[in-house]
Design a protein around this motif. Structure first.
Motif, PDB file in Angstrom:
ATOM      1  N   ARG A 141       2.267 -25.459 -32.365  1.00 51.14           N
ATOM      2  CA  ARG A 141       2.827 -26.086 -33.450  1.00 51.14           C
ATOM      3  C   ARG A 141       4.007 -27.089 -32.697  1.00 51.14           C
ATOM      4  O   ARG A 141       4.563 -26.846 -32.037  1.00 51.14           O
ATOM      5  CB  ARG A 141       3.738 -25.077 -34.017  1.00 51.14           C
ATOM      6  N   GLU A 142       3.367 -28.337 -33.291  1.00 50.32           N
ATOM      7  CA  GLU A 142       4.416 -29.513 -32.723  1.00 50.32           C
ATOM      8  C   GLU A 142       5.521 -29.724 -33.506  1.00 50.32           C
ATOM      9  O   GLU A 142       5.437 -29.762 -34.594  1.00 50.32           O
ATOM     10  CB  GLU A 142       3.265 -30.770 -32.856  1.00 50.32           C
ATOM     11  N   LYS A 143       6.685 -29.956 -32.585  1.00 54.86           N
ATOM     12  CA  LYS A 143       8.041 -30.129 -33.534  1.00 54.86           C
ATOM     13  C   LYS A 143       8.223 -29.137 -34.612  1.00 54.86           C
ATOM     14  O   LYS A 143       8.595 -29.661 -35.586  1.00 54.86           O
ATOM     15  CB  LYS A 143       8.172 -31.628 -33.811  1.00 54.86           C
ATOM     16  N   ILE A 144       8.166 -27.868 -34.504  1.00 54.49           N
ATOM     17  CA  ILE A 144       8.222 -26.838 -35.436  1.00 54.49           C
ATOM     18  C   ILE A 144       9.686 -26.465 -35.569  1.00 54.49           C
ATOM     19  O   ILE A 144       9.992 -26.251 -36.908  1.00 54.49           O
ATOM     20  CB  ILE A 144       7.310 -25.728 -35.155  1.00 54.49           C
ATOM     21  N   GLY A 145      10.563 -26.888 -34.915  1.00 54.48           N
ATOM     22  CA  GLY A 145      11.907 -26.433 -34.913  1.00 54.48           C
ATOM     23  C   GLY A 145      12.833 -27.429 -34.194  1.00 54.48           C
ATOM     24  O   GLY A 145      12.628 -27.976 -33.212  1.00 54.48           O
ATOM     25  N   GLN A 146      14.210 -27.372 -34.662  1.00 56.39           N
ATOM     26  CA  GLN A 146      15.206 -28.292 -34.240  1.00 56.39           C
ATOM     27  C   GLN A 146      16.489 -27.585 -33.797  1.00 56.39           C
ATOM     28  O   GLN A 146      16.756 -26.866 -34.405  1.00 56.39           O
ATOM     29  CB  GLN A 146      15.441 -29.585 -35.167  1.00 56.39           C
ATOM     30  N   CYS A 147      16.786 -28.018 -32.526  1.00 49.41           N
ATOM     31  CA  CYS A 147      17.755 -27.211 -31.790  1.00 49.41           C
ATOM     32  C   CYS A 147      18.783 -28.328 -31.143  1.00 49.41           C
ATOM     33  O   CYS A 147      18.133 -28.979 -30.305  1.00 49.41           O
ATOM     34  CB  CYS A 147      17.270 -25.871 -30.939  1.00 49.41           C
ATOM     35  N   ASN A 148      20.097 -28.382 -31.621  1.00 47.24           N
ATOM     36  CA  ASN A 148      21.035 -29.136 -30.669  1.00 47.24           C
ATOM     37  C   ASN A 148      20.435 -30.338 -30.917  1.00 47.24           C
ATOM     38  O   ASN A 148      20.522 -30.992 -29.666  1.00 47.24           O
ATOM     39  CB  ASN A 148      21.345 -28.720 -29.348  1.00 47.24           C
ATOM     40  N   GLY A 149      19.815 -30.874 -32.071  1.00 44.18           N
ATOM     41  CA  GLY A 149      19.378 -32.323 -32.128  1.00 44.18           C
ATOM     42  C   GLY A 149      18.110 -32.750 -31.675  1.00 44.18           C
ATOM     43  O   GLY A 149      17.810 -34.048 -31.400  1.00 44.18           O
ATOM     44  N   ARG A 150      17.490 -31.652 -30.890  1.00 44.28           N
ATOM     45  CA  ARG A 150      16.125 -32.086 -30.280  1.00 44.28           C
ATOM     46  C   ARG A 150      15.049 -31.194 -30.933  1.00 44.28           C
ATOM     47  O   ARG A 150      15.187 -30.067 -31.148  1.00 44.28           O
ATOM     48  CB  ARG A 150      16.402 -31.598 -28.701  1.00 44.28           C
ATOM     49  N   TRP A 151      13.787 -31.713 -31.019  1.00 42.77           N
ATOM     50  CA  TRP A 151      12.766 -30.980 -31.595  1.00 42.77           C
ATOM     51  C   TRP A 151      11.915 -30.422 -30.627  1.00 42.77           C
ATOM     52  O   TRP A 151      11.776 -30.843 -29.502  1.00 42.77           O
ATOM     53  CB  TRP A 151      11.711 -32.168 -32.359  1.00 42.77           C
ATOM     54  N   PHE A 152      11.602 -29.140 -30.913  1.00 39.27           N
ATOM     55  CA  PHE A 152      10.630 -28.482 -30.018  1.00 39.27           C
ATOM     56  C   PHE A 152       9.275 -27.869 -30.517  1.00 39.27           C
ATOM     57  O   PHE A 152       9.179 -27.696 -31.696  1.00 39.27           O
ATOM     58  CB  PHE A 152      11.575 -27.069 -29.585  1.00 39.27           C
ATOM     59  N   ASP A 153       8.459 -27.780 -29.717  1.00 41.54           N
ATOM     60  CA  ASP A 153       7.301 -27.341 -30.229  1.00 41.54           C
ATOM     61  C   ASP A 153       7.045 -25.681 -29.578  1.00 41.54           C
ATOM     62  O   ASP A 153       7.961 -25.332 -29.103  1.00 41.54           O
ATOM     63  CB  ASP A 153       6.014 -27.951 -29.082  1.00 41.54           C
ATOM     64  N   ASN A 154       6.012 -25.061 -29.979  1.00 39.46           N
ATOM     65  CA  ASN A 154       5.751 -23.799 -30.019  1.00 39.46           C
ATOM     66  C   ASN A 154       4.318 -23.361 -29.552  1.00 39.46           C
ATOM     67  O   ASN A 154       3.546 -24.059 -30.244  1.00 39.46           O
ATOM     68  CB  ASN A 154       6.117 -22.796 -30.814  1.00 39.46           C
ATOM     69  N   ILE A 155       4.081 -22.544 -28.696  1.00 35.59           N
ATOM     70  CA  ILE A 155       3.096 -22.186 -28.238  1.00 35.59           C
ATOM     71  C   ILE A 155       2.601 -20.760 -29.046  1.00 35.59           C
ATOM     72  O   ILE A 155       3.302 -19.808 -29.032  1.00 35.59           O
ATOM     73  CB  ILE A 155       2.312 -21.962 -26.869  1.00 35.59           C
ATOM     74  N   LEU A 156       1.654 -20.677 -29.899  1.00 34.68           N
ATOM     75  CA  LEU A 156       1.318 -19.247 -30.603  1.00 34.68           C
ATOM     76  C   LEU A 156       0.313 -18.458 -29.772  1.00 34.68           C
ATOM     77  O   LEU A 156      -0.676 -19.119 -29.281  1.00 34.68           O
ATOM     78  CB  LEU A 156       0.717 -19.600 -31.835  1.00 34.68           C
ATOM     79  N   MET A 157       0.934 -17.263 -29.574  1.00 36.65           N
ATOM     80  CA  MET A 157       0.193 -16.264 -28.659  1.00 36.65           C
ATOM     81  C   MET A 157      -0.293 -15.154 -29.438  1.00 36.65           C
ATOM     82  O   MET A 157       0.666 -14.760 -30.391  1.00 36.65           O
ATOM     83  CB  MET A 157       0.729 -16.269 -27.286  1.00 36.65           C
ATOM     84  N   GLU A 158      -1.266 -14.369 -29.246  1.00 42.24           N
ATOM     85  CA  GLU A 158      -1.501 -13.329 -29.952  1.00 42.24           C
ATOM     86  C   GLU A 158      -2.322 -12.183 -29.102  1.00 42.24           C
ATOM     87  O   GLU A 158      -3.036 -12.618 -28.122  1.00 42.24           O
ATOM     88  CB  GLU A 158      -2.444 -13.652 -31.153  1.00 42.24           C
ATOM     89  N   ARG A 159      -2.013 -10.766 -29.169  1.00 43.64           N
ATOM     90  CA  ARG A 159      -2.619  -9.700 -28.812  1.00 43.64           C
ATOM     91  C   ARG A 159      -3.150  -9.066 -29.859  1.00 43.64           C
ATOM     92  O   ARG A 159      -2.509  -8.436 -30.687  1.00 43.64           O
ATOM     93  CB  ARG A 159      -1.722  -9.092 -27.648  1.00 43.64           C
ATOM     94  N   ARG A 160      -4.484  -8.638 -29.745  1.00 45.02           N
ATOM     95  CA  ARG A 160      -4.898  -7.577 -30.648  1.00 45.02           C
ATOM     96  C   ARG A 160      -5.067  -6.173 -29.747  1.00 45.02           C
ATOM     97  O   ARG A 160      -5.505  -6.142 -28.655  1.00 45.02           O
ATOM     98  CB  ARG A 160      -6.461  -8.087 -30.831  1.00 45.02           C
TER      99      ARG A 160
END
Length: 167
Positions: A141-160
């Motif tokens: 997820r690109e630029k999914i959230g902003q913190c302290n004025g900076r955009w951040f990405d997230n890697i989604l991980m999953e375990r079944r």
């Protein structure tokens, strides 16, 4: 590897030590989008307290792990989000591994079939820990959230869960 770490349930009395560890994670800038420490009451509402564990060493909490429901909808009752935090003084010493091991076992005992995490790409240690326990990268997820004025990405991980017949 610290061999004498004891994994046990989290209690309200642990809250001061848990928030201290969580604050360390917040200060890294790559562990959470949260910028304020929650109260015990607020935290308890958003986490599955029956599957919240602490790593204890010599009567001191040095890490914790918990699950949060991903949805209130019945279809997703077996899906939860993982959070693991270790006191920086004890990082890279097997505490996260012990917490993840126990968290997975508890989740399966409670009927969870999918565990997921959204991890900052810069948090290499967390990605490595998750991969070690069979989590796989399922998205970005690109630029999914902003913190302290900076955009951040997230890697989604999953375990079944291996205890479910997926047929």
């Amino acid at each position: 590897m610290i061999k004498s770490v004891f994994i046990r349930p989290i209690f309200k009395e642990d809250w001061k030590e848990i928030t201290s560890i969580y604050k360390q994670g917040m200060e890294t800038g790559i562990a959470t989008f949260e910028t304020e420490l929650p109260s015990w009451k607020k935290w308890k509402k958003s986490h599955l307290i029956d599957i919240s564990i602490a790593a204890q060493l010599n009567n001191k909490v040095i890490g914790f792990a918990t699950l949060s429901p991903t949805s209130k909808r019945k279809a997703y009752k077996g899906v939860a989000e993982v959070s693991i935090y270790v006191d920086s003084e004890y990082s890279n010493r097997g505490v996260g591994k012990k917490l993840m091991e126990e968290l997975i076992a508890l989740s399966e005992m409670h009927g969870f079939w999918t565990l997921q995490s959204a991890i900052f790409p810069e948090n290499k240690a967390s990605i490595y820990l998750h991969e070690k326990f069979g989590f796989r990268k399922i998205g970005f997820r690109e630029k999914i959230g902003q913190c302290n004025g900076r955009w951040f990405d997230n890697i989604l991980m999953e375990r079944r869960s291996k205890n479910v017949n997926w047929e």
